[in-house]
Design a protein around this motif. Structure first.
Motif, mmCIF file in Angstrom:
data_model
loop_
_atom_site.group_PDB
_atom_site.id
_atom_site.type_symbol
_atom_site.label_atom_id
_atom_site.label_comp_id
_atom_site.label_asym_id
_atom_site.label_seq_id
_atom_site.Cartn_x
_atom_site.Cartn_y
_atom_site.Cartn_z
ATOM 1 N N PHE A 424 0.837 -1.197 0.000
ATOM 2 C CA PHE A 424 0.000 0.000 0.000
ATOM 3 C C PHE A 424 0.872 1.246 0.000
ATOM 4 O O PHE A 424 0.595 2.218 -0.703
ATOM 5 C CB PHE A 424 -0.926 -0.003 1.216
ATOM 6 C CG PHE A 424 -1.875 1.172 1.265
ATOM 7 C CD1 PHE A 424 -3.087 1.124 0.602
ATOM 8 C CD2 PHE A 424 -1.536 2.330 1.956
ATOM 9 C CE1 PHE A 424 -3.962 2.211 0.627
ATOM 10 C CE2 PHE A 424 -2.396 3.417 1.988
ATOM 11 C CZ PHE A 424 -3.607 3.350 1.321
ATOM 12 N N ALA A 441 -5.809 -1.760 1.090
ATOM 13 C CA ALA A 441 -4.558 -2.470 1.356
ATOM 14 C C ALA A 441 -4.736 -3.983 1.297
ATOM 15 O O ALA A 441 -3.860 -4.697 0.796
ATOM 16 C CB ALA A 441 -4.011 -2.065 2.719
ATOM 17 N N SER A 448 -2.876 -4.263 -5.344
ATOM 18 C CA SER A 448 -2.599 -4.461 -3.920
ATOM 19 C C SER A 448 -1.601 -5.602 -3.736
ATOM 20 O O SER A 448 -1.407 -6.436 -4.629
ATOM 21 C CB SER A 448 -3.882 -4.802 -3.159
ATOM 22 O OG SER A 448 -4.331 -6.104 -3.523
#
Length: 570
Positions: A424, A441, A448
């Motif tokens: 992230f 996240a 991601s």
């Protein structure tokens, strides 16, 4: 890529009869415009007394004449640009190189001077929190990528163990502290003292002056303050090593805190004074005047005689230059220190050091929570332990839902949770301000960490079912039935090393993240549209397994360079 660039340089040198030719080669975003492109004809056409399209065609003709190994299947001029399409054999040979871990380097490693990377400058007596993550993961990834590319790298934490804040902490301990209580949980209890005093200072500013006085006593060698300071440092270093390990950071080569340079500061001040740089201010402070550069005054010694961060950083730079003779001196520090580093590099330049060219502030934006900014002074923090614990817990819940029978579930949950936090951070342009978001996240879809990890695990599953664990079995492959997606995968794999080089040119790890996300997205599209294990044609099946092997290898390698584990099953 380098061969294409070198070919153009050689041709232009011949046409212009000079050697100082600068050629840039980039990768077109749209593969329809080829795999490589250069605007060199646009730059040098006037000097060659011709038009850009004509010069581009001349260069293409000369490259074609020398392309005895049929490296390019197409070379064309488009609006003065030179576009090249690489032969499939070139792309597959590159994929084999990746699988053999024999990546070529553009330099002789033994002759290179070191790169010093300073990051994760944690502060003594303060528990690291989510706001410290950025320096840690950005710095760690840069060290890993530079070393992977063959550069000698020296890492240093430059831990914050000196300065006015220690006078404040000493004052807080003397007036509010209980050693017995603190020894039960040193870092958190010392931090509570610091926060409590900071709140008192909001209504009584004289307390700040008392803290400054305690730091001055510390600098002057007061035995009580020295004993307290050393205690603070000792318990903090143990804590620091714990968090380095928890975050999965590489061991640091050096942990030379600010206090290490205390002994070197008098010589630095004397040197700057001898060079006529030091002036005395109205209240007795000593400074270097940078007004002509629009940088104000750089304070070296405060009016009360205490040293500044700048003095310690000047001593740090000079020590490193003499001790390591570095090629680059890289500071991974947030953007609130931009003015500090501009002053630092300028003063060193005025003193005759090449800091403007050999040092760089790799600045990054601040990370905040949805609730607002993070501040140790105000106590609005989320500890790193709490952050990582929450990440693992959330990852475990997702894995329980997706694959409840997974082996090593706790290990995978830890890898996914930590990887989610790191990715992230790293996937954002480091200069931007970011707000941490759990949903983004930990998403298994989109750009991601878990998405890349899951893609890797899924592809590894295919290879396990195929019994294809050895890349060398793919030495003979058939590319005659190559699909457009397969060529895109080969193309993306080809540019892996170039992506790494690009990411460290200006120190942007997000470039690697973007590359890996594109590769994973292509691989998932390919997996969904193309039969692999079900393919009956042996040669086609072997080629597709070769592709999958290459993608998993690069995903695993790329994630490791971001300090993220890639589980084989999820």
């Amino acid at each position: 890529m380098k061969q294409f660039q070198d070919s153009i340089i050689t041709i232009l040198r011949g046409l212009l009869s000079r050697t100082d030719i600068d050629v840039h080669v980039t990768v077109p975003d749209d593969a329809r415009f080829g795999d490589l492109t250069s605007n060199s004809a646009l730059i040098y056409a006037k000097e060659c007394n011709t038009s850009p399209p004509e010069l581009a065609r001349t260069i293409i003709e000369k490259i074609t004449q020398s392309d005895t190994h049929t490296r390019y299947t197409n070379l064309e001029e488009k609006n003065g640009f030179i576009n090249a399409t690489l032969a499939v054999d070139v792309l597959t040979a590159s994929a084999h190189t990746h699988l053999s871990n024999e990546l070529p380097t553009d330099h002789n490693r033994s002759t290179l001077k070191p790169f010093i990377v300073e990051y994760f400058q944690n502060n003594v007596a303060k528990p690291p929190h989510v706001g410290h993550v950025r320096s840690a993961v950005i710095g760690d990834s840069l060290v890993r990528i530079l070393r992977y590319l063959g550069y000698p790298v020296i890492s240093d934490t430059h831990i914050g163990d000196w300065g006015t804040q220690f006078g404040l902490l000493i004052y807080a301990f003397k007036t509010m502290g209980d050693r017995a209580v603190i020894e039960k949980d040193p870092i958190n209890e010392l931090n509570k003292l610091y926060v409590a005093l900071s709140k008192k200072i909001e209504t009584d500013v004289t307390l700040h002056d008392k803290g400054k006085a305690e730091f001055l006593k510390l600098e002057q060698g007061d035995s009580e303050n020295r004993e307290l300071w050393q205690w603070f440092v000792d318990v903090s270093l143990k804590d620091f090593e714990h968090y380095r390990d928890v975050l999965g950071l590489l061991p640091f080569d050096y942990n030379l805190g600010e206090s290490f340079y205390e002994q070197h500061m008098p010589a630095v001040l004397a040197e700057f004074t001898d060079k006529g740089l030091v002036k005395k201010g109205e209240t007795g402070e000593q400074y270097v005047d940078l007004e002509e550069f629009g940088l104000g005054r750089c304070i070296l010694i405060k009016s009360d005689g205490a040293t500044t961060y700048h003095m310690r950083d000047f001593a740090t730079y000079i020590y490193r230059k003499k001790e390591f003779d570095f090629a680059r001196n890289i500071y991974v520090v947030d953007n609130r220190q931009t003015h500090h580093f501009k002053q630092l590099f300028r003063v060193l330049d005025c003193a005759g050091y090449p800091a403007l060219s050999d040092s760089i502030h790799v600045e990054f934006g601040f990370m905040s929570l949805p609730e607002g900014p993070i501040s140790t002074r105000k106590g609005t923090t989320v500890s790193l332990d709490a952050l990582l614990g929450e990440a693992t817990s959330r990852a475990r819940a997702i894995i329980d839902e997706k694959n409840p029978d997974l082996d090593d579930k706790e290990k995978v949950a830890t890898a996914v949770g930590l990887g989610a936090i790191k990715y992230f951070d790293l996937s954002h342009n480091r200069t931007t301000e970011i707000v941490f978001n759990w949903d983004s996240a930990l998403s298994f879809d989109g750009n991601s960490g878990p998405y890349l990890q899951y893609t890797h695990a899924r592809l590894r599953g295919i290879l396990r079912r195929a019994g294809a664990t050895d890349a060398h079995q793919f030495s003979q492959i058939d590319t005659s039935t190559l699909t457009s997606t397969e060529r895109l995968l080969l193309r993306q794999m080809y540019f892996f090393q170039n992506t790494l080089k690009k990411s460290v040119e200006d120190y942007y790890p997000n470039i690697v993240c973007e590359y890996l996300f594109t590769l994973a997205s292509l691989a998932n599209t390919y997996y969904q549209q193309t039969p692999i294990l079900q393919e009956e044609n042996t040669s086609i099946r072997q080629f597709r397994l070769f592709l999958i092997t290459g993608v998993t290898h690069i995903l695993k390698t790329g994630l490791s360079l971001l300090s993220i584990d890639a589980p084989d099953a999820m």
